[in-house]
Design an enzyme around this catalytic site. Structure first.
Site, short mmCIF file in Angstrom:
data_model
loop_
_atom_site.label_atom_id
_atom_site.label_comp_id
_atom_site.label_asym_id
_atom_site.label_seq_id
_atom_site.Cartn_x
_atom_site.Cartn_y
_atom_site.Cartn_z
N ALA A 36 -6.03 -23.09 -5.85
CA ALA A 36 -5.15 -23.20 -4.68
C ALA A 36 -5.04 -24.64 -4.18
O ALA A 36 -4.06 -25.01 -3.54
CB ALA A 36 -5.68 -22.31 -3.56
N ALA A 46 -9.56 -7.54 11.53
CA ALA A 46 -9.43 -6.46 12.52
C ALA A 46 -9.54 -5.12 11.80
O ALA A 46 -9.00 -4.96 10.70
CB ALA A 46 -8.08 -6.57 13.23
N ARG A 48 -10.24 -0.57 12.70
CA ARG A 48 -10.09 0.42 13.77
C ARG A 48 -11.42 0.62 14.48
O ARG A 48 -11.50 0.71 15.69
CB ARG A 48 -9.62 1.73 13.13
CG ARG A 48 -8.96 2.70 14.04
CD ARG A 48 -8.25 3.77 13.26
NE ARG A 48 -8.71 3.88 11.88
CZ ARG A 48 -8.01 4.41 10.91
NH1 ARG A 48 -6.81 4.90 11.15
NH2 ARG A 48 -8.49 4.50 9.68
N GLY A 137 -1.12 -2.06 -8.34
CA GLY A 137 -2.46 -2.64 -8.18
C GLY A 137 -2.64 -4.01 -8.80
O GLY A 137 -2.09 -5.00 -8.34
N GLU A 193 -3.76 7.37 -1.12
CA GLU A 193 -3.32 6.86 0.19
C GLU A 193 -4.10 7.58 1.29
O GLU A 193 -4.66 8.66 1.07
CB GLU A 193 -1.82 7.13 0.37
CG GLU A 193 -0.94 6.35 -0.57
CD GLU A 193 -1.13 4.85 -0.45
OE1 GLU A 193 -0.88 4.29 0.61
OE2 GLU A 193 -1.56 4.23 -1.44
N LYS A 208 7.42 2.24 -4.40
CA LYS A 208 7.25 1.18 -5.41
C LYS A 208 8.53 0.99 -6.23
O LYS A 208 8.91 -0.13 -6.56
CB LYS A 208 6.06 1.51 -6.31
CG LYS A 208 4.73 1.44 -5.56
CD LYS A 208 3.60 2.11 -6.32
CE LYS A 208 2.27 1.96 -5.60
NZ LYS A 208 1.23 2.86 -6.09
P1 NAP Z 1 -8.11 2.21 3.79
O1 NAP Z 1 -9.29 2.21 2.88
O2 NAP Z 1 -7.78 3.44 4.54
O3 NAP Z 1 -8.31 1.00 4.82
C1 NAP Z 1 -7.46 0.81 5.91
C2 NAP Z 1 -8.11 -0.20 6.85
O4 NAP Z 1 -7.23 -0.45 7.94
C3 NAP Z 1 -9.44 0.28 7.46
O5 NAP Z 1 -10.38 -0.75 7.45
C4 NAP Z 1 -9.06 0.64 8.88
O6 NAP Z 1 -10.13 0.47 9.81
C5 NAP Z 1 -7.97 -0.35 9.15
N1 NAP Z 1 -7.07 0.11 10.20
C6 NAP Z 1 -6.36 1.26 10.24
N2 NAP Z 1 -5.66 1.33 11.39
C7 NAP Z 1 -5.96 0.22 12.08
C8 NAP Z 1 -5.57 -0.30 13.35
N3 NAP Z 1 -4.73 0.38 14.14
N4 NAP Z 1 -6.05 -1.49 13.76
C9 NAP Z 1 -6.92 -2.17 12.97
N5 NAP Z 1 -7.31 -1.76 11.75
C10 NAP Z 1 -6.85 -0.57 11.33
O7 NAP Z 1 -6.79 1.79 3.01
P2 NAP Z 1 -6.68 1.00 1.64
O8 NAP Z 1 -6.80 1.97 0.52
O9 NAP Z 1 -7.52 -0.21 1.65
O10 NAP Z 1 -5.12 0.60 1.68
C11 NAP Z 1 -4.66 -0.44 2.51
C12 NAP Z 1 -3.23 -0.78 2.12
O11 NAP Z 1 -3.18 -1.18 0.75
C13 NAP Z 1 -2.23 0.40 2.21
O12 NAP Z 1 -0.97 -0.11 2.57
C14 NAP Z 1 -2.20 0.95 0.80
O13 NAP Z 1 -1.00 1.62 0.49
C15 NAP Z 1 -2.29 -0.35 0.01
N6 NAP Z 1 -2.81 -0.24 -1.35
C16 NAP Z 1 -3.95 0.46 -1.60
C17 NAP Z 1 -4.47 0.49 -2.88
C18 NAP Z 1 -5.74 1.24 -3.21
O14 NAP Z 1 -6.10 1.29 -4.39
N7 NAP Z 1 -6.42 1.79 -2.24
C19 NAP Z 1 -3.81 -0.18 -3.92
C20 NAP Z 1 -2.63 -0.90 -3.63
C21 NAP Z 1 -2.15 -0.92 -2.34
P3 NAP Z 1 -11.44 1.39 9.77
O15 NAP Z 1 -12.11 1.07 8.45
O16 NAP Z 1 -12.23 0.97 10.94
O17 NAP Z 1 -10.95 2.80 9.83
N1 HSE Z 2 -2.35 5.41 -3.75
C1 HSE Z 2 -1.87 4.41 -4.63
C2 HSE Z 2 -2.00 4.90 -6.05
C3 HSE Z 2 -2.64 3.14 -4.44
O1 HSE Z 2 -2.73 5.87 -6.29
O2 HSE Z 2 -1.35 4.34 -6.94
C4 HSE Z 2 -2.11 1.99 -5.25
O3 HSE Z 2 -0.84 1.59 -4.79
#
Ligand code: NAP
Ligand code: HSE
Length: 443
Positions: A36, A46, A48, A137, A193, A208
């Site tokens: 970078a 931040a 929840r 991903g 999700e 997507k």
């Molecule tokens: P996750 O594990 O549910 O984590 C969500 C995080 O956001 C948690 O730390 C939660 O806090 C925090 N949060 C929720 N509401 C909040 C608020 N109002 N204020 C502050 N913080 C808040 O979700 P994730 O799987 O990491 O996914 C996150 C994003 O990446 C989503 O848009 C998802 O579609 C995308 N994504 C996920 C993946 C995957 O493999 N999981 C892959 C590609 C993209 P707490 O922990 O305190 O509840």
């Molecule tokens: N829920 C999504 C999946 C996370 O299973 O592909 C990655 O975008």
């Protein structure tokens, strides 16, 4: 040599992806800053619930529960939104942009639904919104479409873009495990999700596809025009029958240029067992892109999970850091095409889609049943490629009949199904699954 100040980032969300991102930035800090040109420091995050245990260290960052403290912090240069959802995430991203901060996000729902507005605000403020992690991903498909294939006229984009549904379907197919068991595993592994109906009902794949099609064809993001079907109707029986005919069932996101129209659809699909996409299993994703110059290229990798997704988030952070010093007018456009050159989407009804079909009927084994079925299909010009009755029966015990058709219009299949179902010998609703031959050029 002048020592540059670190770039401060604020991360919103420390769940699967957020914690993976913090861990990766820490573990590979040296390699990342060599790339970078600046050290990247996570200044704050931040969540929840600040008391919840985290899968990453939080000792060197300020942890809070108000995302707007980060968007409004003048010392933060980049906001990394890894929280998910549409409404609050939109507010946070718009606020970050209006406060002059670049944004990195993994949130496909946000980009698919609010991307046109978000990119407009970003352009007005001379800022970048990067979203590689939003699709597939750890696969760098956005960069490939936006930059690597920029010389091509794209004809087709066909992908397995949801890790959860692929994990479920390949688990059902390879090890005969039940749907619910595989879904529970996908949730435990952090693939699904927050609301897993987005995965299994096809909405996540449609988000997507909205993004991919915009970048591939130079059209505005238009989620409402994607046809969406999920995988909840797929049974182990259909997976086994498809296998007998030499096909696997995959959940596909399909964007095809057909003359001046662009077809956008997400649904389960039979594909030949020998095709690369048929052999993409578990959480892996793969996207086939057909360009007029490059021909078919396939892009493969983990579609979900902490570190594969963090890999794309960090790549975006590095890109943003590199662009901090470049002229905003000379950056790669958010949607690949220059904003004033986007063409309106000319879609079309699903009835105009032409493909082959798998039909499963439950029929009483009576004289004339097959003739009736063939007549109903034949009257609509639907030609049968193969037909098999599964098992033997008595005349009062229904048996499955599986039909593979040649290519035909969806409207013809749709009009034949009620007539098939009205036959006295047909005992159940007809199961219809589309079938793609996966030829790289339209047949
Ligand atoms: P996750 O594990 O549910 O984590 C969500 C995080 O956001 C948690 O730390 C939660 O806090 C925090 N949060 C929720 N509401 C909040 C608020 N109002 N204020 C502050 N913080 C808040 O979700 P994730 O799987 O990491 O996914 C996150 C994003 O990446 C989503 O848009 C998802 O579609 C995308 N994504 C996920 C993946 C995957 O493999 N999981 C892959 C590609 C993209 P707490 O922990 O305190 O509840
Ligand atoms: N829920 C999504 C999946 C996370 O299973 O592909 C990655 O975008």
């Amino acid at each position: 040599m002048k020592v540059m100040e670190p770039v401060n980032i604020g991360i919103i969300g420390l769940g699967t992806v957020g914690a993976g991102t913090v861990n990766l930035l820490e573990r590979n800090a040296n390699e990342i800053s060599r790339r970078a040109g600046r050290h990247i420091k996570v200044k704050g995050a931040a969540v929840r619930d600040a008391a919840r245990p985290r899968a990453c260290s939080t000792s060197s960052l300020e942890l809070g529960t108000d995302p707007f403290e980060l968007t409004d912090d003048p010392t933060i240069d980049v906001i990394v939104e890894l929280m998910g959802g549409e409404t609050l995430a939109r507010e946070i991203v718009i606020r970050a942009l209006t406060n002059g901060k670049h944004v990195v996000t993994a949130n496909k729902a946000l980009i698919a639904v609010h991307g046109n507005e978000i990119f407009r605000v970003a352009r007005e403020n001379g800022l970048v919104v990067a979203f590689e992690a939003a699709v597939a991903g750890g696969v760098s498909i956005i960069k490939v479409l936006r930059e690597g294939l920029a010389g091509n006229c794209i004809e087709q984009v066909i992908g397995i873009v949801n890790g959860t549904t692929n994990y479920i379907l390949s688990g059902m197919s390879k090890s005969g495990r039940p749907f619910d068991e595989k879904l529970d595993e996908a949730k435990r592994l952090g693939y699904a999700e927050a609301d897993p109906s987005f995965d299994i009902d096809g909405v996540d794949a449609a988000h997507k596809l909205t993004i991919l099609s915009s970048i591939a064809f130079g059209i505005p993001l238009d989620f409402a025009n994607v046809y969406v079907e999920g995988i909840t109707g797929i049974t182990s029986q259909d997976i086994a029958y498809a296998g007998d005919f030499g096909y696997r069932i995959k959940h596909l996101a399909i964007a095809k240029r057909i003359d001046s129209r662009i077809e956008l659809r997400v649904h389960p699909c039979l594909i030949p067992v020998e095709h690369l996409l048929a052999n993409v299993d578990g959480v892996m994703n793969a996207i086939l892109v057909v360009g007029d110059a490059a021909g078919p290229t396939v892009h493969y990798g983990a579609g979900a999970g902490a570190e594969p997704t963090a890999s794309s988030v960090v790549a975006d952070i590095v890109d943003v850091v590199r662009t901090l010093t470049t002229d905003p007018e000379n950056r790669v456009p958010h949607l690949a095409f220059q904003p004033h050159s986007l063409s309106p989407l000319r879609g079309g009804p699903m009835g105009d889609v032409e493909t082959a079909y798998y039909l499963r009927l439950l029929a009483l084994d009576q004289a004339g049943v097959l003739a009736d079925v063939a007549r109903i299909l034949g009257q609509r010009g639907i030609s049968i490629e193969s037909i098999r009755q599964r098992g033997t029966s008595s005349s009062d015990t229904p048996v499955p009949i599986v039909i593979i058709t040649h290519r035909t219009l969806e409207s013809r299949i749709e009009s034949s199904i009620p007539e098939l179902e009205s036959l006295p010998s047909i005992a159940q609703k007809v199961v219809k699954i589309r079938l793609e031959s996966m030829a790289s050029h339209p047949e």
